[in-house]
Scaffold this motif. Structure first.
Motif, PDB file in Angstrom:
ATOM      1  N   TYR A  14       0.808  -1.212   0.000  1.00 21.22           N
ATOM      2  CA  TYR A  14       0.000   0.000   0.000  1.00 21.22           C
ATOM      3  C   TYR A  14       0.846   1.270   0.000  1.00 21.22           C
ATOM      4  O   TYR A  14       0.328   2.355  -0.140  1.00 21.22           O
ATOM      5  CB  TYR A  14      -0.953   0.006   1.193  1.00 21.22           C
ATOM      6  CG  TYR A  14      -2.087  -0.986   1.067  1.00 21.22           C
ATOM      7  CD1 TYR A  14      -3.065  -0.825   0.100  1.00 21.22           C
ATOM      8  CD2 TYR A  14      -2.177  -2.080   1.917  1.00 21.22           C
ATOM      9  CE1 TYR A  14      -4.114  -1.727  -0.019  1.00 21.22           C
ATOM     10  CE2 TYR A  14      -3.219  -2.976   1.815  1.00 21.22           C
ATOM     11  CZ  TYR A  14      -4.188  -2.794   0.853  1.00 21.22           C
ATOM     12  OH  TYR A  14      -5.219  -3.674   0.741  1.00 21.22           O
ATOM     13  N   GLN A  52      -5.820   4.279  -2.941  1.00 22.45           N
ATOM     14  CA  GLN A  52      -5.977   4.856  -1.600  1.00 22.45           C
ATOM     15  C   GLN A  52      -6.793   6.134  -1.697  1.00 22.45           C
ATOM     16  O   GLN A  52      -6.499   7.002  -2.502  1.00 22.45           O
ATOM     17  CB  GLN A  52      -4.626   5.168  -0.971  1.00 22.45           C
ATOM     18  CG  GLN A  52      -4.766   5.857   0.385  1.00 22.45           C
ATOM     19  CD  GLN A  52      -3.432   6.090   1.042  1.00 22.45           C
ATOM     20  OE1 GLN A  52      -2.719   5.141   1.317  1.00 22.45           O
ATOM     21  NE2 GLN A  52      -3.092   7.343   1.287  1.00 22.45           N
ATOM     22  N   TRP A  53      -7.841   6.208  -0.876  1.00 24.86           N
ATOM     23  CA  TRP A  53      -8.638   7.419  -0.755  1.00 24.86           C
ATOM     24  C   TRP A  53      -8.293   8.059   0.583  1.00 24.86           C
ATOM     25  O   TRP A  53      -8.126   7.358   1.578  1.00 24.86           O
ATOM     26  CB  TRP A  53     -10.123   7.104  -0.743  1.00 24.86           C
ATOM     27  CG  TRP A  53     -10.731   6.656  -2.014  1.00 24.86           C
ATOM     28  CD1 TRP A  53     -11.431   7.429  -2.893  1.00 24.86           C
ATOM     29  CD2 TRP A  53     -10.751   5.326  -2.560  1.00 24.86           C
ATOM     30  NE1 TRP A  53     -11.878   6.668  -3.948  1.00 24.86           N
ATOM     31  CE2 TRP A  53     -11.479   5.371  -3.763  1.00 24.86           C
ATOM     32  CE3 TRP A  53     -10.224   4.095  -2.146  1.00 24.86           C
ATOM     33  CZ2 TRP A  53     -11.705   4.258  -4.555  1.00 24.86           C
ATOM     34  CZ3 TRP A  53     -10.428   2.979  -2.931  1.00 24.86           C
ATOM     35  CH2 TRP A  53     -11.165   3.061  -4.129  1.00 24.86           C
ATOM     36  N   SER A  54      -8.231   9.389   0.623  1.00 22.39           N
ATOM     37  CA  SER A  54      -8.030  10.070   1.902  1.00 22.39           C
ATOM     38  C   SER A  54      -8.830  11.359   1.912  1.00 22.39           C
ATOM     39  O   SER A  54      -9.074  11.966   0.860  1.00 22.39           O
ATOM     40  CB  SER A  54      -6.547  10.358   2.146  1.00 22.39           C
ATOM     41  OG  SER A  54      -6.035  11.200   1.140  1.00 22.39           O
ATOM     42  N   SER A  75      -9.354  -4.535   1.608  1.00 22.51           N
ATOM     43  CA  SER A  75      -9.343  -3.125   1.997  1.00 22.51           C
ATOM     44  C   SER A  75      -9.019  -2.975   3.470  1.00 22.51           C
ATOM     45  O   SER A  75      -9.190  -3.901   4.263  1.00 22.51           O
ATOM     46  CB  SER A  75     -10.698  -2.467   1.704  1.00 22.51           C
ATOM     47  OG  SER A  75     -11.716  -3.096   2.463  1.00 22.51           O
ATOM     48  N   VAL A 110      -8.910   7.348   5.845  1.00 27.48           N
ATOM     49  CA  VAL A 110      -8.083   6.779   4.785  1.00 27.48           C
ATOM     50  C   VAL A 110      -8.619   5.389   4.492  1.00 27.48           C
ATOM     51  O   VAL A 110      -8.843   4.598   5.421  1.00 27.48           O
ATOM     52  CB  VAL A 110      -6.594   6.705   5.191  1.00 27.48           C
ATOM     53  CG1 VAL A 110      -5.777   5.969   4.130  1.00 27.48           C
ATOM     54  CG2 VAL A 110      -6.030   8.102   5.439  1.00 27.48           C
ATOM     55  N   LYS A 112      -7.716   2.043   2.038  1.00 33.34           N
ATOM     56  CA  LYS A 112      -6.766   1.407   1.122  1.00 33.34           C
ATOM     57  C   LYS A 112      -7.437   0.185   0.529  1.00 33.34           C
ATOM     58  O   LYS A 112      -8.141  -0.548   1.221  1.00 33.34           O
ATOM     59  CB  LYS A 112      -5.500   1.013   1.876  1.00 33.34           C
ATOM     60  CG  LYS A 112      -4.788   2.223   2.464  1.00 33.34           C
ATOM     61  CD  LYS A 112      -3.547   1.841   3.236  1.00 33.34           C
ATOM     62  CE  LYS A 112      -2.835   3.077   3.751  1.00 33.34           C
ATOM     63  NZ  LYS A 112      -1.561   2.742   4.404  1.00 33.34           N
TER      64      LYS A 112
END
Length: 168
Positions: A14, A52-54, A75, A110, A112
């Motif tokens: 990641y 990856q979203w943040s 995830s 966050v 992943k």
């Protein structure tokens, strides 16, 4: 229904450097379609990839919140730097989640995601006082995700046609 946490992981890196970034309002893909993104991102594979979203979640009502990810394959979800959902398993679409007590204010989030081969999907939801305890997609309620730099960051350099995610 929430599946129990598993100790088997995808083994995805990641921390890989991103090949592309974009803004997404919610984390929600086409079920079983592989990770194609909505809209698709040129040069990003539908399989053998990580994302990856943040962002920052604005909580207006304190209380217990349930965060869930439904993913095929794996995830991990973090709130304020603490892992709260471990769904990092080579698997068909499976929902896992946990309850997190949150105070009023801003909380980092966050998510992943790793996609191996075959169909893939990810959906990230939460419920609690701000949602009238209804399960909603993270980001679907106006003004709840407030970070100006919230990006969907995708890295594909970990995997290529000859590699596979290690599910052992």
């Amino acid at each position: 229904n929430i599946a129990p946490t598993s100790s088997v992981t995808t083994g995805a890196d990641y921390g890989a450097v991103a090949n592309a970034t974009r803004f997404d309002q919610v984390i929600d893909t086409v079920p079983g379609g592989g990770f194609i993104g909505i809209p698709p991102i040129p040069g990003i594979n539908a399989t053998q990839m990580i994302a990856q979203w943040s962002g920052v979640l604005n909580i207006s009502g304190p209380g217990d919140y349930i965060f869930e990810t439904r993913t095929d394959d794996g995830s991990i979800l973090y709130i304020d730097g603490q892992q709260v959902v471990s769904n990092d398993v080579g698997q068909g679409a499976t929902t896992r989640g946990s309850m997190v007590p949150l105070e009023t204010g801003l909380h980092s989030i966050v998510v992943k995601f790793a996609q191996g081969t075959g169909g893939g999907e990810i959906h990230t939801t939460y419920s609690g006082p701000d949602t009238a305890n209804a399960s909603v997609l993270v980001g679907s309620i106006p003004n709840t995700v407030v970070s100006p730099d919230e990006k969907l960051t995708i890295a594909t350099n970990k995997f290529n046609a000859d590699d596979e995610i290690n599910y052992s």
